[in-house]
Design a protein around this motif. Structure first.
Motif, PDB file in Angstrom:
ATOM      1  N   TYR A  88      49.649  43.130  28.722  1.00  0.00           N
ATOM      2  CA  TYR A  88      48.895  42.139  27.970  1.00  0.00           C
ATOM      3  C   TYR A  88      49.478  41.971  26.572  1.00  0.00           C
ATOM      4  O   TYR A  88      49.516  40.867  26.022  1.00  0.00           O
ATOM      5  N   GLY A  90      35.795  28.925  31.446  1.00  0.00           N
ATOM      6  CA  GLY A  90      35.995  29.099  30.009  1.00  0.00           C
ATOM      7  C   GLY A  90      37.168  28.293  29.493  1.00  0.00           C
ATOM      8  O   GLY A  90      37.108  27.742  28.380  1.00  0.00           O
ATOM      9  N   GLN A  91      38.242  28.188  30.279  1.00  0.00           N
ATOM     10  CA  GLN A  91      39.428  27.453  29.837  1.00  0.00           C
ATOM     11  C   GLN A  91      39.208  25.937  29.846  1.00  0.00           C
ATOM     12  O   GLN A  91      39.721  25.220  28.981  1.00  0.00           O
ATOM     13  N   SER A 112      35.258  32.389  36.583  1.00  0.00           N
ATOM     14  CA  SER A 112      34.675  32.465  35.243  1.00  0.00           C
ATOM     15  C   SER A 112      35.725  32.183  34.168  1.00  0.00           C
ATOM     16  O   SER A 112      35.432  31.518  33.155  1.00  0.00           O
ATOM     17  N   SER A 113      36.959  32.649  34.376  1.00  0.00           N
ATOM     18  CA  SER A 113      38.029  32.371  33.423  1.00  0.00           C
ATOM     19  C   SER A 113      38.365  30.886  33.399  1.00  0.00           C
ATOM     20  O   SER A 113      38.617  30.309  32.332  1.00  0.00           O
ATOM     21  N   THR A 114      38.356  30.250  34.573  1.00  0.00           N
ATOM     22  CA  THR A 114      38.650  28.818  34.652  1.00  0.00           C
ATOM     23  C   THR A 114      37.599  27.999  33.926  1.00  0.00           C
ATOM     24  O   THR A 114      37.931  27.051  33.181  1.00  0.00           O
ATOM     25  N   PRO A 119      44.295  36.974  31.972  1.00  0.00           N
ATOM     26  CA  PRO A 119      43.359  38.064  32.283  1.00  0.00           C
ATOM     27  C   PRO A 119      43.634  38.742  33.619  1.00  0.00           C
ATOM     28  O   PRO A 119      43.286  39.907  33.813  1.00  0.00           O
ATOM     29  N   ASN A 178      46.818  29.955  31.559  1.00  0.00           N
ATOM     30  CA  ASN A 178      45.925  30.750  30.721  1.00  0.00           C
ATOM     31  C   ASN A 178      44.965  31.605  31.537  1.00  0.00           C
ATOM     32  O   ASN A 178      44.531  32.663  31.084  1.00  0.00           O
ATOM     33  N   VAL A 179      44.638  31.142  32.729  1.00  0.00           N
ATOM     34  CA  VAL A 179      43.772  31.931  33.597  1.00  0.00           C
ATOM     35  C   VAL A 179      44.500  33.175  34.091  1.00  0.00           C
ATOM     36  O   VAL A 179      43.884  34.231  34.301  1.00  0.00           O
ATOM     37  N   TYR A 233      36.140  36.357  39.274  1.00  0.00           N
ATOM     38  CA  TYR A 233      36.786  36.619  37.990  1.00  0.00           C
ATOM     39  C   TYR A 233      37.625  35.419  37.564  1.00  0.00           C
ATOM     40  O   TYR A 233      37.563  34.980  36.406  1.00  0.00           O
ATOM     41  N   VAL A 234      38.394  34.856  38.499  1.00  0.00           N
ATOM     42  CA  VAL A 234      39.205  33.676  38.202  1.00  0.00           C
ATOM     43  C   VAL A 234      38.310  32.471  37.914  1.00  0.00           C
ATOM     44  O   VAL A 234      38.601  31.674  37.021  1.00  0.00           O
TER      45      VAL A 234
END
Length: 317
Positions: free
Chosen positions: A306, A208-209, A204-206, A240, A236-237, A201-202
């Motif tokens: 959030y 994207g960032q 995929s977020s990384t 989420p 920013n990661v 999960y981290v």
């Protein structure tokens, strides 16, 4: 902000009511009931009827539901049919033990997943990314109970480094060091259970960032990869991750059932498994409703957290 929170709470109330109806209905549709667990083949019908009357099973289903719901709302989960003990007291004694095991394990998994996910995302398709992704694939594929048995066999039986069962030594002094040696093996098992999905999960977020413009600007101004990754991208990661932490609330009660049962940890897990085996339906219903309620509250907590860090969620411009 208060209006948004009130709106989310009002939306959660009917969901909780529906969940209680579903849990009660499923228990009623089960092929065996609590009376079957207490009655014997030669028991007179009069005695069976007295047992039904004692526990309220002689009343219509909708009356049983409202009486049960009334008790739940008053904090009274009823009594175990097998042990005749108060379910609320049993849960109050077991939930802290479960939290002591699950909460540190999950937080440790979150911290490690952030580090591994950032490294994997920043080195997409490189050697380190493939190593971390392979580790995650293996972690997801390995059943928790199998890994727990391997850990017990190696470190508990063969090497005799850690005790195999319980939260404290029976008859011994209940010190922190004694708790710690009992805690290490189940903590490792639960951390390994939580870690792979959080890491992906981290990651995929990384990824994207890193494709965002602010990263390009930082690179243009000569920022180092380490500084950009852990000072800017990481912030920013983590947004989420708030959602994942909020949704992990039910895990504090039900997240370690298999692990607790294998290691003999005196938490909710063995209590729930024993209730299922003994057809102790009041206990089963209480834990199902509790865990389902925590799922709703976890989602509600995620939305509130959030909205605090991202005003766009609550419609603020």
């Amino acid at each position: 902000m208060s209006r948004y929170i009130l709106k989310r709470i009002l939306q959660a109330i009917p969901l909780l009511l529906i969940i209680s109806i579903i849990c009660f209905t499923f228990i009623k549709l089960a092929p065996y009931n609590a009376i079957d667990a207490m009655a014997t083949p030669n028991m007179p019908e009069k005695t069976v009827n007295l047992i039904k009357a004692k526990y309220g099973f002689d009343k219509p289903a909708y009356v049983q539901y409202f009486l049960w719901l009334k008790g739940i709302l008053n904090g009274q989960f009823g009594y175990s049919i097998v042990t005749h003990e108060s379910i609320a007291n049993d849960l109050a004694a077991r939930i802290p033990a479960t939290i002591k095991l699950v909460l540190p394990s999950y937080l440790l998994a979150v911290v490690i997943s952030i580090i591994l996910g950032l490294l994997a995302g920043a080195n997409k398709n490189k050697f380190i990314d493939k190593i971390i992704d392979g580790f995650c694939s293996i972690g997801i594929a390995i059943p928790t109970f199998w890994f727990a048995m391997i850990i017990i066999f190696i470190f508990g039986y063969k090497l005799s480094i850690f005790p195999i069962l319980g939260m404290n030594t029976i008859g011994g002094q209940q010190s922190f060091s004694d708790f710690l040696v009992h805690f290490i093996m189940p903590c490792v098992v639960l951390t390994m259970a939580f870690l792979p999905q959080l890491t992906r999960y981290v990651r995929s977020s990384t990824i994207g960032q890193i494709s965002q413009n602010y990263v390009t600007v930082q690179n243009a101004f000569g920022g180092s990869t380490h500084e950009i990754l852990f000072k800017h991208v990481c912030k920013n990661v983590l947004l989420p991750i708030i959602t994942k932490i909020g949704m992990a609330l039910p895990m504090l009660v039900t997240g370690g059932m298999i692990t607790e049962t294998i290691f003999g940890w005196p938490g909710v897990g063995p209590y729930f498994i024993t209730a299922i085996k003994g057809m102790d339906y009041p206990v089963v219903m209480a834990i199902l409703v509790l865990s389902s309620t925590l799922v709703i509250l976890g989602n509600l907590l995620s939305d509130i957290l959030y909205s605090l860090v991202d005003p766009r969620i609550r419609g603020v411009r």
